[in-house]
Enzyme design. Sequence first.
Site, short mmCIF file in Angstrom:
data_model
loop_
_atom_site.label_atom_id
_atom_site.label_comp_id
_atom_site.label_asym_id
_atom_site.label_seq_id
_atom_site.Cartn_x
_atom_site.Cartn_y
_atom_site.Cartn_z
N TYR A 22 1.17 -1.78 0.29
CA TYR A 22 -0.05 0.15 -0.07
C TYR A 22 0.85 1.44 0.30
CZ TYR A 22 -2.89 3.74 1.75
OH TYR A 22 -4.23 4.53 1.70
N GLU A 44 -11.40 4.86 4.16
CA GLU A 44 -10.51 5.83 5.72
C GLU A 44 -11.89 5.64 6.22
OE1 GLU A 44 -8.25 6.49 5.76
OE2 GLU A 44 -7.21 6.53 3.74
N TRP A 52 -5.48 0.50 10.32
CA TRP A 52 -5.28 0.11 8.56
C TRP A 52 -4.66 -1.24 8.42
CZ3 TRP A 52 -7.19 2.70 5.54
CH2 TRP A 52 -7.21 2.60 3.92
#
Length: 186
Positions: A22, A44, A52
């Site tokens: 990522y 998000e 995350w």
Amino acid sequence: MSYCLAIAGMQPESRKELHKNYHDHYYGFPIHDDNELFGRLILEINQAGLSWETVLKKEESFRKAYDHFDIRKIAAYTEEDRERLLNDSGIIRNKLKVNAAIENAKTIVELQKEFGSFEKWLEHHHPKTLQEWMKLFKKTFKFTGGEIVNEFLMSTGYLKGAHHETCPVYSKVLEQNPLWEESERK
């Protein structure tokens, strides 16, 4: 601690690879496809209160559950679709977050009518300070607090800060002409 330094820390190898992919290929790079921009916003929003890593592990499930982030399809979701999402163990099953995705899709459809695209709406409002962006997002979208807005804008190249200047990915992001960099040149 910057994201660049955090992923380099002592982590189990699979977790490190998940974050590294990522970080190296997506974080901070401009996105020019409205569905992908919207998808990043969904991710998000779903990260709020979670790691995350949890979201990254579920990204493919999110894509599948939310019709590959197709804004128009999501804007047309019915109550049956809401229930389907709330019962999908592959995603974050939070009613506020599911409702935000659907309502935000409807909002983006309207923004597309007015500005031509979600991206053009973002560009129309650029540059802004984080505080200004937060006010705009709060007024425009559901479930978009300060950290969500900050990460969304940093991760898509509208705000600086995704990578430290010493990070090897920093120069790759600059090659993609993120809007934050354009406004710094002026």
